[in-house]
Design a protein around this motif. Structure first.
Motif, PDB file in Angstrom:
ATOM      1  N   ARG A 190       0.849  -1.192   0.000  1.00 52.08           N
ATOM      2  CA  ARG A 190       0.000   0.000   0.000  1.00 52.08           C
ATOM      3  C   ARG A 190       0.880   1.236   0.000  1.00 52.08           C
ATOM      4  NH1 ARG A 190      -4.214  -1.231   4.786  1.00 52.08           N
ATOM      5  NH2 ARG A 190      -2.338  -2.139   5.681  1.00 52.08           N
ATOM      6  N   ASP A 191       0.393   2.271  -0.687  1.00 52.98           N
ATOM      7  CA  ASP A 191       1.077   3.568  -0.623  1.00 52.98           C
ATOM      8  C   ASP A 191       0.077   4.679  -0.876  1.00 52.98           C
ATOM      9  OD1 ASP A 191       0.706   3.434  -3.369  1.00 52.98           O
ATOM     10  OD2 ASP A 191       2.824   3.310  -3.857  1.00 52.98           O
ATOM     11  N   ASN A 192       0.488   5.888  -0.559  1.00 51.56           N
ATOM     12  CA  ASN A 192      -0.387   7.048  -0.693  1.00 51.56           C
ATOM     13  C   ASN A 192      -0.571   7.425  -2.145  1.00 51.56           C
ATOM     14  OD1 ASN A 192      -0.716   7.347   2.078  1.00 51.56           O
ATOM     15  ND2 ASN A 192       1.149   8.559   2.262  1.00 51.56           N
ATOM     16  N   VAL A 201      -5.339   6.067  -0.504  1.00 49.91           N
ATOM     17  CA  VAL A 201      -4.312   5.026  -0.426  1.00 49.91           C
ATOM     18  C   VAL A 201      -4.572   4.011  -1.536  1.00 49.91           C
ATOM     19  CG1 VAL A 201      -3.379   3.156   1.002  1.00 49.91           C
ATOM     20  CG2 VAL A 201      -4.056   5.314   2.072  1.00 49.91           C
TER      21      VAL A 201
END
Length: 153
Positions: free
Chosen positions: A89-91, A99
């Motif tokens: 997961r990342d922004n 996300v």
């Protein structure tokens, strides 16, 4: 207060067969995926949805809609998948509150392995025990159900 529109005996029988069959089928699929691949059915569904998405990624909010999980439950499930190296997961670069969930190469490989067994379970307990015209009717029926639910939301 209006009297409910009770189901007749045939409708009650069909409704109960659907409920009982759905529960049992989901239990079998979940058990088989866990015992053979260490994945729950809900984890498997997340991997499937990510594999079908452009760039193998979706915003968490969109993924929650696809897999019919609350955002909170999805977050916990994705945490388990992250721990296993199957999802990352990342922004979102253009929305600091958003996300993305990404399917990792390891996640795609795990999905490919699990899918081989999963399709056999689906065939053995669903597709192969239903006549083709009945299967098509089920598809039409649940397309209508999904449409009604979407309209009501």
């Amino acid at each position: 207060m209006n009297e409910p529109r009770w189901l007749d005996a045939a409708q009650q029988h069909d409704w109960r067969a659907f409920v009982d069959g759905s529960i049992r089928l989901n239990e079998i699929m979940d058990r088989d995926l866990k015992s053979k691949h260490g994945l729950s059915l809900s984890e498997y569904e997340i991997l499937v949805r990510l594999s079908e998405a452009p760039e193998r990624r979706l915003r968490m909010a969109e993924l929650a809609e696809h897999v019919s999980q609350s955002r909170s439950r999805l977050s916990h499930t994705c945490s388990r998948l992250e721990t296993q190296g199957l999802v990352m997961r990342d922004n979102c670069p253009n929305d600091k509150r958003g996300v993305y969930a990404h399917l990792t190469p390891e996640g795609f490989a795990a999905l490919e392995r699990a899918a081989r067994d999963h399709v056999e379970t689906v065939r053995a307990f669903f597709v192969d025990v239903i006549e083709p015209e009945e299967l098509a009717a089920i598809g039409r029926a649940f397309t209508a159900v999904i449409k009604r639910i979407s309209e009501a939301s």
